[in-house]
Structure formats: C-alpha cells, structure tokens
Write a protein that holds these residues in place. Sequence first.
Motif, PDB file in Angstrom:
ATOM      1  N   LYS A 180      18.007  25.042  -7.226  1.00 42.28           N
ATOM      2  CA  LYS A 180      18.625  25.722  -6.287  1.00 42.28           C
ATOM      3  C   LYS A 180      18.092  26.849  -5.717  1.00 42.28           C
ATOM      4  O   LYS A 180      18.255  27.264  -4.600  1.00 42.28           O
ATOM      5  CB  LYS A 180      20.018  25.892  -6.852  1.00 42.28           C
ATOM      6  N   GLU A 181      17.430  27.566  -6.394  1.00 42.43           N
ATOM      7  CA  GLU A 181      17.050  28.990  -6.065  1.00 42.43           C
ATOM      8  C   GLU A 181      15.246  28.828  -5.830  1.00 42.43           C
ATOM      9  O   GLU A 181      14.619  27.878  -6.308  1.00 42.43           O
ATOM     10  CB  GLU A 181      16.949  29.941  -7.263  1.00 42.43           C
ATOM     11  N   PRO A 182      14.903  29.286  -4.464  1.00 40.50           N
ATOM     12  CA  PRO A 182      13.688  29.456  -4.352  1.00 40.50           C
ATOM     13  C   PRO A 182      12.599  29.657  -5.411  1.00 40.50           C
ATOM     14  O   PRO A 182      12.666  30.514  -6.299  1.00 40.50           O
ATOM     15  CB  PRO A 182      13.750  30.290  -3.219  1.00 40.50           C
ATOM     16  N   GLY A 183      11.791  28.657  -5.521  1.00 38.27           N
ATOM     17  CA  GLY A 183      10.788  28.761  -6.365  1.00 38.27           C
ATOM     18  C   GLY A 183      11.041  28.413  -7.985  1.00 38.27           C
ATOM     19  O   GLY A 183      10.137  28.123  -8.770  1.00 38.27           O
ATOM     20  N   SER A 184      12.288  28.024  -8.068  1.00 32.41           N
ATOM     21  CA  SER A 184      12.713  27.486  -9.337  1.00 32.41           C
ATOM     22  C   SER A 184      12.598  26.021  -9.381  1.00 32.41           C
ATOM     23  O   SER A 184      12.644  25.475  -8.310  1.00 32.41           O
ATOM     24  CB  SER A 184      14.180  27.922  -9.595  1.00 32.41           C
ATOM     25  N   TYR A 185      12.591  25.289 -10.516  1.00 36.55           N
ATOM     26  CA  TYR A 185      12.540  23.758 -10.882  1.00 36.55           C
ATOM     27  C   TYR A 185      13.009  23.617 -12.149  1.00 36.55           C
ATOM     28  O   TYR A 185      12.996  24.284 -13.215  1.00 36.55           O
ATOM     29  CB  TYR A 185      11.175  23.462 -10.451  1.00 36.55           C
TER      30      TYR A 185
END
Length: 199
Positions: A156-161
């Motif tokens: 959900k957060e940019p760059g997270s996975y």
Amino acid sequence: MAEFAVSRRFVLRAGAAAVAAAMLAACEKKPSFNSTDVSGSDLGTDLSLTDSNGQARTLQDFKGKVLVVFFGFVQCPDVCPTTLAEFVQVKNSLGKDGDKVQVAFVTVDPERDTPEILRAYVTQFDPGFLGLRGDADATARVAKSFKVFYAKVPGKEPGSYTMDHTAGVYIYDPEGHLRLFARHNAGVDALASDIRQLL
C-alpha cells in the motif's frame, strides 16, 4: 513312526518358511505417509545456497538427517512463522530423534533478508534451524528446481512490497533423497509420523 517324523519335519520347515515369508513381506511393506509421496521425482535436486553464517551448502551436507526445506521470507505475516513454529513442535514430539531433523528455511526475498536478519529470524524458533539464501539468480535457480512459485506484490505504501510464494514443505530422507511434499498446516502428528518412518 519314521513316516510321522518325516511329515512332522516337513510341517515344521513349511511353517518356518511361511513365517520367514511373512516377515520379509512385513519388511518390504511400503510406508503409509500422510504427506504426498514424491519419491523418484526430479524435484529439489538443486539446493546450492549459502547459509546465514556464510557457509556454502548443498544437499550433500545434510546426509544422515531428515532435511526439511521450506521457502518463505522474514516479513511473511502468517504461513512462514506458523510453519516454523509447527516444526518446533514436530522436533519436540520426536524426542531424541528430533536431533536428526534439520529444518532449512530458504528466503525468496534476498533483497531484504540479509544473512543477519535471516539468522536472527530462524534461530528465534529453534537454534538449530538454518536460513539459506542466494542472490536473485541463485534464488530463481533453486526455486525452479523445486517448482516453487514466488513473486513480489506491491504494498500500500510507495516502494513497499510483500511476497507471494508456494506454501509447502519438502522432506528428504537421511540418504538425501526427496521423499515427501507436505502442504501448509499438515499438522504436528501427521508430520512427526512421516518423519519417524523416514528415520
């Protein structure tokens, strides 16, 4: 009287032969596994990775023990920790034979799972558990050997996975042959029973 002695000897020999045949059949009886028997398949022939202590490892290193191989990643929220916790219970239920079981956790997320992080993670379950890792190419090669699927899933957060991955356990006998595939949540009793038969 002589005829009786001869026939008695014949009966005794026939009886002994029948007992021997029954014992041989019992020895040759195939084990009844709870997990899927994958004996003789071409799965899992390549496990050339480095453990979290920096030592190169191959399947040959684990001969003499039942080797349990599981693919996952440290930030896994459910499947990975429950599987590792389950094998703590399996080892405990085996008593002294638990020392003959080696659990190896292969990370499918080497980008984040450094040797230090991996070592801290697996040993919090059991000091004897091993973390295995490789670079992206080595991870892909080994996963292909096991026909393990894994993929990054954006968070959900940019760059997270997070990671999607096959949830199952591969179990080798002490001679180093892959024998079983156990699905997630197979259960402590079922897994312990399978491992006892391999030992």
